[in-house]
Scaffold this motif. Structure first.
Motif, PDB file in Angstrom:
ATOM      1  N   PHE A 133       1.515  55.804  30.118  1.00  0.00           N
ATOM      2  CA  PHE A 133       1.747  56.847  31.102  1.00  0.00           C
ATOM      3  C   PHE A 133       2.433  57.988  30.341  1.00  0.00           C
ATOM      4  CE2 PHE A 133       2.112  52.772  33.376  1.00  0.00           C
ATOM      5  CZ  PHE A 133       1.104  52.927  34.301  1.00  0.00           C
ATOM      6  N   LEU A 176       5.925  59.460  31.435  1.00  0.00           N
ATOM      7  CA  LEU A 176       7.086  58.560  31.561  1.00  0.00           C
ATOM      8  C   LEU A 176       7.701  58.338  30.183  1.00  0.00           C
ATOM      9  CD1 LEU A 176       5.949  55.743  34.016  1.00  0.00           C
ATOM     10  CD2 LEU A 176       6.810  58.018  34.510  1.00  0.00           C
ATOM     11  N   VAL A 233       7.320  49.202  33.366  1.00  0.00           N
ATOM     12  CA  VAL A 233       6.182  49.000  34.274  1.00  0.00           C
ATOM     13  C   VAL A 233       5.449  47.701  33.903  1.00  0.00           C
ATOM     14  CG1 VAL A 233       3.974  49.919  35.076  1.00  0.00           C
ATOM     15  CG2 VAL A 233       5.892  51.464  34.762  1.00  0.00           C
ATOM     16  N   ALA A 247       9.890  53.045  39.694  1.00  0.00           N
ATOM     17  CA  ALA A 247       9.045  52.949  38.492  1.00  0.00           C
ATOM     18  C   ALA A 247       7.580  52.782  38.883  1.00  0.00           C
ATOM     19  CB  ALA A 247       9.503  51.775  37.636  1.00  0.00           C
ATOM     20  N   ARG A 248       7.334  51.983  39.919  1.00  0.00           N
ATOM     21  CA  ARG A 248       5.951  51.777  40.366  1.00  0.00           C
ATOM     22  C   ARG A 248       5.365  53.080  40.913  1.00  0.00           C
ATOM     23  NH1 ARG A 248       6.669  46.041  43.599  1.00  0.00           N
ATOM     24  NH2 ARG A 248       6.139  44.690  41.865  1.00  0.00           N
ATOM     25  N   ARG A 308       6.216  56.128  40.067  1.00  0.00           N
ATOM     26  CA  ARG A 308       5.952  57.034  38.941  1.00  0.00           C
ATOM     27  C   ARG A 308       4.674  56.611  38.213  1.00  0.00           C
ATOM     28  NH1 ARG A 308      11.560  57.159  38.784  1.00  0.00           N
ATOM     29  NH2 ARG A 308      11.707  55.298  37.502  1.00  0.00           N
ATOM     30  N   ALA A 309       4.473  55.302  38.106  1.00  0.00           N
ATOM     31  CA  ALA A 309       3.255  54.815  37.452  1.00  0.00           C
ATOM     32  C   ALA A 309       2.023  55.248  38.244  1.00  0.00           C
ATOM     33  CB  ALA A 309       3.302  53.292  37.323  1.00  0.00           C
ATOM     34  N   ARG A 343       1.781  57.940  40.083  1.00  0.00           N
ATOM     35  CA  ARG A 343       1.578  59.371  39.857  1.00  0.00           C
ATOM     36  C   ARG A 343       0.903  59.626  38.497  1.00  0.00           C
ATOM     37  NH1 ARG A 343       6.857  61.959  38.778  1.00  0.00           N
ATOM     38  NH2 ARG A 343       6.399  61.143  36.714  1.00  0.00           N
TER      39      ARG A 343
END
Lengths: 242, 314
Positions: free
Chosen positions: A88, A91, A99, B180-181, B183-184, B186
């Motif tokens: 990602f 991030l 993740v 976190a999930r 953001r993943a 996105r």
């Protein structure tokens, strides 16, 4: 130990993978070889529940996981590093890793993170940087590390060397060897023949969606099965009449 | 790691507390038009903190937030009218709106990008019709009065307190695996699915949470305002809320506050008569988006980083 029996994946009228049966043993890197479009990636996606299977049985360490969705498969110990979709980019490196263990509690995530940092020192040093800033090889290493965050028993890798410099390929190969040495099974789809020869003990050769050969990598190369798969046998008649 | 995370929490929660206190002072101090604007800014900030999960962290452009805002306002007004105690009416209004959010989420969380925006816009169009036409319940186009549930002092405290607690909750939740999930999702929803992230469920939870924030803001808004009318909860409001998150800086903690103040302030300042004002506002919003794609807070953050690097290297 992963056992795949009679895996078939069809997209409408087109059958991409037909009756594939293969095994991957813990502590080893097992290769899936074949030309572009032979069905290698589809086989991995089929195992991981990312494409609908029309038949097949997936058994991981004696446990039948055929009906599991991707999330349950990850929890059962099956991690996938998809091709060309490594991290990602927006991030941080650490968030990318987290993740990978998103299904775990805070304590377990922190503990696994420490394990990754112990193994890959530079990842720890750069953990707060956006992952998009890393070079291709570094991104692939972090992608592999992220797969390890789920504490997998089997890692499925789709062309980890694609687009990487030779030096980066060596680094990725080193990381994969370490993982296998630690007892994890690795199933590797790869076009880079040198990497396959370095890493894989055994391999399965796929052509037109079917397994055409299996054996140790040395045997397969000696018998010409690999060159046949990549370059094609001279099966097309020289003059087909058109 | 614990030391740095404590510092991070302090750096975020300190300003949150300060803003909360300031909001209370302003709510008490301002009367008339300024008081009305402050009420709107505070209640919008609470509602937008919910939207900041969906639109900000997960990157899903939702145009349903004004519906949730209105849902809380209307439901609490109706339930109060039926003689329910204030706390129960508020809780049921929030719960009922979250249920509506659940339906919206179940239907539209399978769609992506502009399709999600269109779907949620459709939902807002439907709720606007209901608010306007179900006159027996909502009072029709002219709206309806809201019975006094909480004493005014309590309402003001609840508004300021919810603003602070809402922002604090956002900050803390953004740091969890839920954040976190999101953001993943996105960044790359397909990759998130490959890694086993239950993306549909994560989005669903975010939408229900945003509905809860919106509804609670609506309850408090209705209490202070004394009247609710459909014009406060239309598609235009939903769109302005969406713009506010973008202008503030999607996903950033204070984006709801900065965005609300800027958007509401601009709509007050730009007053050239009907039609012209909207065109000018639209042009301003487009200009801000072009100049500062990461919002005002994004620009300020980049500036701050530059100053800090200079200070370190000098």
């Amino acid at each position: 130990m992963l056992t795949v029996e009679d895996l078939t994946v069809a997209f409408g009228p087109t059958t991409a993978v037909r009756g594939v049966t293969l095994h991957a043993a813990p502590g080893t890197v097992t290769g899936i070889l074949g030309a572009n479009g032979a069905g290698k990636s589809t086989t991995l996606l089929g195992i991981h529940g990312r494409v609908p299977r029309s038949s097949g049985r997936i058994v991981l360490d004696g446990q039948d996981v055929t009906g599991h969705d991707t999330r349950a498969l990850v929890r059962a110990g099956l991690a996938l590093c998809p091709e060309n979709r490594r991290l990602f980019p927006g991030l941080t490196i650490e968030d990318n890793l987290l993740v990978g263990a998103h299904g775990q509690g805070r304590k377990v995530r922190r503990q696994r993170l420490r394990g990754i940092y112990d193994r890959f020192g530079w990842v720890h040093a750069r953990r707060a940087e956006p992952a998009g800033r890393l070079s291709g090889g570094q991104q692939q290493t972090v992608a592999i590390a992220r797969a390890l965050m789920s504490d997998p028993r089997l890692v499925l890798l789709d062309e980890p060397s694609s687009g990487l410099s030779p030096v980066a390929v060596d680094e990725v190969g080193e990381a994969l060897r370490d993982i296998a040495r630690a007892g994890t099974a690795v199933l590797l789809v790869e076009q880079n023949v040198r990497l396959v020869r370095q890493l894989c003990s055994t391999a399965w050769v796929i052509a037109h969606g079917e397994i055409t050969a299996h054996g140790t990598v040395a045997e397969l190369f000696a018998a010409g099965a690999v060159s046949d798969a990549y370059l094609g046998k001279a099966t097309v008649p020289p003059d087909s009449g058109s | 790691m614990p030391a740095s995370s404590t510092a991070r929490h302090a750096a975020a929660l300190g300003p949150v507390a300060a803003v909360s206190v300031l909001a209370h002072v302003l709510l008490i101090g301002f009367q008339g038009e300024a008081g009305q604007l402050t009420l709107l800014a505070v209640s919008w900030t609470i509602a937008l903190t919910g939207l900041n999960f969906v639109q900000g962290i997960a990157g899903y452009p939702s145009l349903a937030q004004a519906s949730f805002f209105g849902g809380g306002a209307y439901l609490s007004a109706i339930l109060l009218d039926h003689g329910l105690p204030a706390a129960l009416a508020a809780a049921l209004a929030v719960g009922g709106t979250m249920l509506a959010g659940l339906v919206v989420g179940l239907v539209f969380s399978r769609t992506r990008g502009q399709y999600f925006a269109i779907g949620t816009m459709f939902f807002t169009a439907v709720t606007t019709l209901v608010f306007t036409n179900a006159a027996d319940w909502t009072g029709g186009p002219d709206g309806r009065p809201v019975g006094l549930g909480f004493p005014l002092d309590t309402t003001l405290l609840l508004l300021a307190g919810s603003l602070g607690l809402g922002l604090a909750a956002f900050h803390l939740l953004a740091g969890t695996r839920f954040g976190a999930r999101l953001r993943a999702v996105r960044e790359d929803e397909d990759l998130a699915q490959h890694l086993g992230v239950p993306t549909a469920r994560v989005k669903l939870v975010a939408i229900v949470v945003s509905a809860g924030f919106g509804a609670w803001a609506g309850v408090l808004f209705a209490q202070y305002n004394g009247v609710v009318a459909p014009s406060q909860f239309t598609f235009v409001q939903s769109f302005l809320m969406f713009v506010a998150i973008g202008i503030g800086g999607a996903g950033r903690l204070f984006a709801p506050l900065v965005g609300s103040v800027l958007v509401l302030g601009l709509t007050q300042l730009v007053n050239f008569g009907p039609g012209v004002s909207q065109i000018v506002l639209g042009a301003v919003f487009i200009a801000v988006t072009l100049v500062a794609p990461h919002g005002v807070l994004g620009v300020l953050g980049a500036l701050w980083d530059r100053i800090r690097t200079k200070a370190v290297t000098a």
